[in-house]
Design an enzyme around this catalytic site. Structure first.
Site, PDB file in Angstrom:
ATOM      1  N   HIS A   1       0.845  -1.139   0.053  1.00 27.30           N
ATOM      2  CA  HIS A   1       0.047  -0.065   0.049  1.00 27.30           C
ATOM      3  C   HIS A   1       0.768   1.374  -0.129  1.00 27.30           C
ATOM      4  O   HIS A   1       1.231   1.822   0.970  1.00 27.30           O
ATOM      5  CB  HIS A   1      -0.985  -0.083   1.357  1.00 27.30           C
ATOM      6  CG  HIS A   1      -1.858  -1.156   1.159  1.00 27.30           C
ATOM      7  ND1 HIS A   1      -1.460  -2.501   1.456  1.00 27.30           N
ATOM      8  CD2 HIS A   1      -3.202  -1.421   1.160  1.00 27.30           C
ATOM      9  CE1 HIS A   1      -2.647  -3.275   1.524  1.00 27.30           C
ATOM     10  NE2 HIS A   1      -3.671  -2.597   1.440  1.00 27.30           N
TER      11      HIS A   1
ATOM     12  N   GLY B   1      -4.748  -5.032  11.259  1.00 24.08           N
ATOM     13  CA  GLY B   1      -5.156  -5.188   9.684  1.00 24.08           C
ATOM     14  C   GLY B   1      -6.739  -4.996   9.702  1.00 24.08           C
ATOM     15  O   GLY B   1      -7.047  -4.214   8.808  1.00 24.08           O
ATOM     16  N   PRO B   2      -7.624  -5.874  10.343  1.00 23.75           N
ATOM     17  CA  PRO B   2      -8.916  -5.572  10.257  1.00 23.75           C
ATOM     18  C   PRO B   2      -9.202  -4.024  10.870  1.00 23.75           C
ATOM     19  O   PRO B   2      -9.141  -3.712  12.015  1.00 23.75           O
ATOM     20  CB  PRO B   2      -9.720  -6.449  10.940  1.00 23.75           C
ATOM     21  CG  PRO B   2      -8.619  -7.577  11.252  1.00 23.75           C
ATOM     22  CD  PRO B   2      -7.384  -7.030  11.281  1.00 23.75           C
ATOM     23  N   LEU B   3      -9.914  -3.175   9.925  1.00 25.56           N
ATOM     24  CA  LEU B   3      -9.785  -1.719  10.544  1.00 25.56           C
ATOM     25  C   LEU B   3     -10.604  -1.595  11.775  1.00 25.56           C
ATOM     26  O   LEU B   3     -11.813  -2.027  11.811  1.00 25.56           O
ATOM     27  CB  LEU B   3     -10.143  -0.992   9.271  1.00 25.56           C
ATOM     28  CG  LEU B   3      -9.518  -0.698   8.224  1.00 25.56           C
ATOM     29  CD1 LEU B   3     -10.116  -0.174   6.935  1.00 25.56           C
ATOM     30  CD2 LEU B   3      -8.025  -0.299   8.405  1.00 25.56           C
TER      31      LEU B   3
ATOM     32  N   GLY C   1     -11.098   4.648   7.287  1.00 23.40           N
ATOM     33  CA  GLY C   1     -11.533   3.532   7.472  1.00 23.40           C
ATOM     34  C   GLY C   1     -11.801   2.988   8.769  1.00 23.40           C
ATOM     35  O   GLY C   1     -12.700   2.419   9.115  1.00 23.40           O
TER      36      GLY C   1
ATOM     37  N   ASN D   1      -7.040  11.857   5.043  1.00 25.81           N
ATOM     38  CA  ASN D   1      -6.518  12.061   3.572  1.00 25.81           C
ATOM     39  C   ASN D   1      -7.548  11.977   2.304  1.00 25.81           C
ATOM     40  O   ASN D   1      -7.512  12.108   1.186  1.00 25.81           O
ATOM     41  CB  ASN D   1      -5.543  10.933   2.782  1.00 25.81           C
ATOM     42  CG  ASN D   1      -6.166   9.717   2.933  1.00 25.81           C
ATOM     43  OD1 ASN D   1      -7.342   9.315   2.757  1.00 25.81           O
ATOM     44  ND2 ASN D   1      -5.118   8.589   3.175  1.00 25.81           N
TER      45      ASN D   1
ATOM     46  N   HIS E   1      -3.766   3.500  -3.516  1.00 22.65           N
ATOM     47  CA  HIS E   1      -3.967   2.868  -2.133  1.00 22.65           C
ATOM     48  C   HIS E   1      -3.159   1.725  -1.992  1.00 22.65           C
ATOM     49  O   HIS E   1      -2.706   1.253  -1.066  1.00 22.65           O
ATOM     50  CB  HIS E   1      -5.597   2.661  -1.924  1.00 22.65           C
ATOM     51  CG  HIS E   1      -5.803   1.889  -0.621  1.00 22.65           C
ATOM     52  ND1 HIS E   1      -5.950   2.675   0.774  1.00 22.65           N
ATOM     53  CD2 HIS E   1      -6.094   0.707  -0.395  1.00 22.65           C
ATOM     54  CE1 HIS E   1      -6.165   1.600   1.328  1.00 22.65           C
ATOM     55  NE2 HIS E   1      -6.353   0.399   0.853  1.00 22.65           N
TER      56      HIS E   1
ATOM     57  N   GLU F   1     -19.967  -4.909  22.906  1.00 24.27           N
ATOM     58  CA  GLU F   1     -19.296  -6.115  22.794  1.00 24.27           C
ATOM     59  C   GLU F   1     -18.252  -6.042  21.968  1.00 24.27           C
ATOM     60  O   GLU F   1     -17.040  -6.459  22.157  1.00 24.27           O
ATOM     61  CB  GLU F   1     -20.269  -7.180  22.248  1.00 24.27           C
ATOM     62  CG  GLU F   1     -21.097  -7.951  23.471  1.00 24.27           C
ATOM     63  CD  GLU F   1     -22.434  -7.287  23.398  1.00 24.27           C
ATOM     64  OE1 GLU F   1     -23.264  -7.843  23.839  1.00 24.27           O
ATOM     65  OE2 GLU F   1     -22.809  -6.068  22.807  1.00 24.27           O
TER      66      GLU F   1
ATOM     67  N   PHE G   1     -24.230 -13.681  21.617  1.00 25.05           N
ATOM     68  CA  PHE G   1     -23.620 -12.571  21.001  1.00 25.05           C
ATOM     69  C   PHE G   1     -22.142 -12.470  20.670  1.00 25.05           C
ATOM     70  O   PHE G   1     -21.205 -11.571  20.572  1.00 25.05           O
ATOM     71  CB  PHE G   1     -23.862 -11.160  21.998  1.00 25.05           C
ATOM     72  CG  PHE G   1     -25.282 -11.082  22.346  1.00 25.05           C
ATOM     73  CD1 PHE G   1     -26.378 -11.238  21.352  1.00 25.05           C
ATOM     74  CD2 PHE G   1     -25.848 -10.882  23.433  1.00 25.05           C
ATOM     75  CE1 PHE G   1     -27.472 -10.994  21.421  1.00 25.05           C
ATOM     76  CE2 PHE G   1     -27.046 -10.705  23.831  1.00 25.05           C
ATOM     77  CZ  PHE G   1     -28.109 -10.965  22.923  1.00 25.05           C
TER      78      PHE G   1
END
Length: 650
Positions: free
Chosen positions: A25, A113-115, A151, A180, A255, A402, A427
């Site tokens: 990236h 990594g997972p935003l 993000g 940005n 990106h 949660e 949940f």
């Protein structure tokens, strides 16, 4: 020291990594290089020769796709990374993976990594510092920084975490927002138009703004102001240009893909870079790393003296607690309950009593629930609430959050503590990304789930856990315990607190019998015999949780009909799979009809049985009604299961 030259070198290394890997990236590496350079060069309290220094500042790269940039900055800061490591970016078995991984790369504090996950974990780290600072009379005193993207802030988890951080007044948390105006697909305004400053102000944050993300002086001033801020976390919105100086500057095309050769050529001219982007960096690295070392030298010496004095004057228990932050101490849970007698009852309530005993002897053990501790029974009665008035409390009121709760306790685990979080099993999906991240990082976060089956009746299918057990068991490097009585709950905690893996403990709300044949110490083997056949073996029933007592009752009924059944309790499937083959075959000998009773999804159990008919499980969602009526409708009541097993045996 020439800031511009060093920043350009960081950009060069980042682009070189991505170009060599043909993957990465470049946009954020070119746009946010000045931010990370300024943070590490001027502010991060670190010692690259002592990575585990407990009073170091923490940095979390929430936008983990900027990994090439982070590795370049860590290399320039003097961490144990080489040019060869940078050249191996995104290659198999390298220490520079595609997204940052905790325990793999020097200087990386958290797998991201997972935003949004990194943002929420950083909030947990900041709260952990507050707790430890209180416990050790100010000995620990550090900041937690995170770099996040648009993000990250769009993901719901960051909103939950930011809300909690503002409520708790975590003024040691500083968020650097790389603003940005571009996302992977489009310009930001296609999907996002809210006023970030107003949103964070409403949540109790201090906000700041830097108009030029390429100006290290402005960024430096903003971070300095944030460090002086009291009673509020700070978010600094820093306006940058994605792909700064690239031919694709300001567009989504820069990106997530390597730059063209033409683009790299013109970048070299603009930034005054060498033909080989990996070359002639050594002197600049020496300058930057030496600057960081000298800047921190005095403070580290002062702190070391403070630590020695504290260590000599504090109690033995406090010293053990302090030591445990670096070297995990093992605890013999079983000996705590040698004089305890537990009767029949709801497993969630019994677990609550057990947790309270553990908390009184284990200073690093703490946690909370998503506004359901009165139902999950996880409140630690002898301890205060963690709050903005009292950072020394062990009970966390996460509110109905949660998503953030899971990542929050990961931040605590990364800080050397033994945290837990609790909610209803239905949940667990809300916490799945955080459980997954804990499992990737191999950190000892504990997730406690109650109301574990269709047995909860009237609450209906929305609250009746069906597929969650299978989901949790499918996560690699994650132990799932479903104990059947007090002995197995104690054994589960013995196992949980004596290994470093993340764990889930799943508990029934319905009343369960205390069984005579369960064994605390056998839980660590994952499965063991709770009813041994008296004569010739006809078949085997595997059961978990509240269904174990049912399996024993069925076995006793069938024994009267001359059909001897072995009952195996399997509180932790993964632990059983780790046992030697000889033990597995001793418990589950080949050649006998084997049945499974678990009032949840059948998924994952087929490896132990001949076919689907031998699993007394669930293949549909539940119903709202009395527990006994729900079981009858789903053909999972005691009598139906008994008749089905008897028929299959014949």
């Amino acid at each position: 020291m020439n800031d511009t030259k060093t920043i350009n070198a960081i950009k060069a290394l980042s682009i070189a990594e991505i170009s060599k890997a043909k993957s990465g990236h470049p946009g954020i590496a070119l746009g946010a290089a000045t931010i990370l350079y300024t943070l590490y060069n001027n502010h991060m309290k670190i010692d690259v020769t002592d990575e585990k220094w407990i009073n170091r500042d923490r940095f979390v790269l929430s936008c983990g796709h900027a990994s090439a940039l982070l590795y370049a900055v860590l290399y320039m800061s003097g961490y144990d990374l080489s040019i060869k490591d940078l050249k191996n970016f995104r290659q198999i078995d390298s220490i520079t993976p595609g997204h940052p991984e905790y325990g793999k790369t020097p200087g990386v504090e958290c797998t991201t990594g997972p935003l949004g996950q990194g943002f929420a974990t950083a909030v947990g780290m900041a709260a952990a510092e507050k707790y430890l600072k209180k416990k050790f009379n100010g000995l620990l005193n550090y900041h937690v920084y995170t770099l996040c993207s648009d993000g990250d802030l769009m993901e719901g988890i960051s909103y939950e975490a930011a809300s909690l951080a503002g409520h708790l007044k975590l003024d040691n948390l500083i968020v650097l927002y790389d603003s940005n105006d571009v996302t992977l697909d489009n310009k930001l305004d296609v999907s996002y138009s809210e006023d970030i400053s107003k949103r964070f102000e409403a949540m109790g944050w201090n906000t700041d703004f830097v108009a030029d993300g390429n100006n290290s002086v402005l960024i430096d001033d903003a971070i300095a102001r944030a460090k002086l801020n009291v009673d509020k976390p700070t978010i600094i919105e820093i306006k940058t240009k994605i792909g700064k100086d690239s031919l694709l500057e300001g567009t989504s095309k820069v990106h997530g893909g390597p730059l063209t050769k033409e683009d790299i050529r013109q970048l070299k001219d603009k930034l005054g870079l060498d033909t080989d982007l990996f070359s002639n960096i050594r002197d600049l690295r020496k300058e930057m790393s030496n600057h960081i070392r000298v800047r921190n030298l005095h403070d580290k010496k002062v702190w070391n003296t403070k630590y020695e004095l504290f260590n000599k004057s504090c109690s033995l228990e406090t010293r053990r607690f302090l030591d445990s932050l670096l070297v995990d101490k093992k605890y013999d849970v079983t000996k705590l309950f040698s004089d305890y007698f537990f009767e029949d009852g709801e497993l969630r309530k019994i677990n609550g009593k057990i947790m309270n005993v553990i908390a009184n002897t284990y200073p690093a053990f703490l946690g909370g629930s998503a506004d359901v501790s009165s139902s999950t029974k996880t409140y630690l009665k002898d301890f205060d609430n963690f709050s903005r008035e009292n950072y020394g409390g062990k009970n966390f009121n996460f509110g109905v959050r949660e998503h953030a709760m899971g990542a929050f306790i990961n931040g605590f685990a990364l800080s050397g503590l033994r945290p837990f979080a609790s909610t209803f099993l239905a949940f667990a999906d809300y916490m799945k990304p955080a459980i997954r991240m804990a499992s990737i990082m191999n950190i000892p976060s504990v997730f406690i789930f109650t109301h574990d089956s269709i047995m909860i009746g009237e609450d209906g299918p929305t609250h009746q856990a069906v597929e969650q057990l299978a989901m949790l068991r499918s996560i690699p490097n994650h132990y799932v315990y479903r104990p059947c009585d007090a002995n197995e709950i104690i054994g589960s905690w013995q196992s949980i607190l004596n290994n470093d893996k993340p764990s889930s403990i799943v508990l029934a709300r319905n009343a369960c019998k205390k069984l005579e044949t369960t064994d605390k110490l056998s839980v660590k083997k994952g499965a063991y015999i709770v009813r041994k056949e008296k004569k010739k073996l006809f078949g085997i029933i595997i059961a978990t949780g509240s269904e174990v007592s049912l399996a024993i009752d069925i076995a006793e009924k069938l024994a009267k009909k001359k059909m001897e059944i072995r009952v195996v309790s399997m509180p932790c499937m993964d632990l059983f799979e780790e046992q030697p083959k000889s033990y597995q075959e001793e418990i589950l000998p080949i050649g006998y009809k084997t049945f499974v009773i678990e009032r949840a999804s059948k998924f994952g159990w087929h490896k132990y049985v001949y076919n689907d008919k031998y699993i007394m499980g669930v293949s549909e969602f539940g119903y709202s009604g009395k527990s006994e009526d729900v079981l009858k409708k789903m053909k999972l009541d005691d009598d139906t299961i008994t008749k089905k097993i008897e028929k299959l045996l014949k």
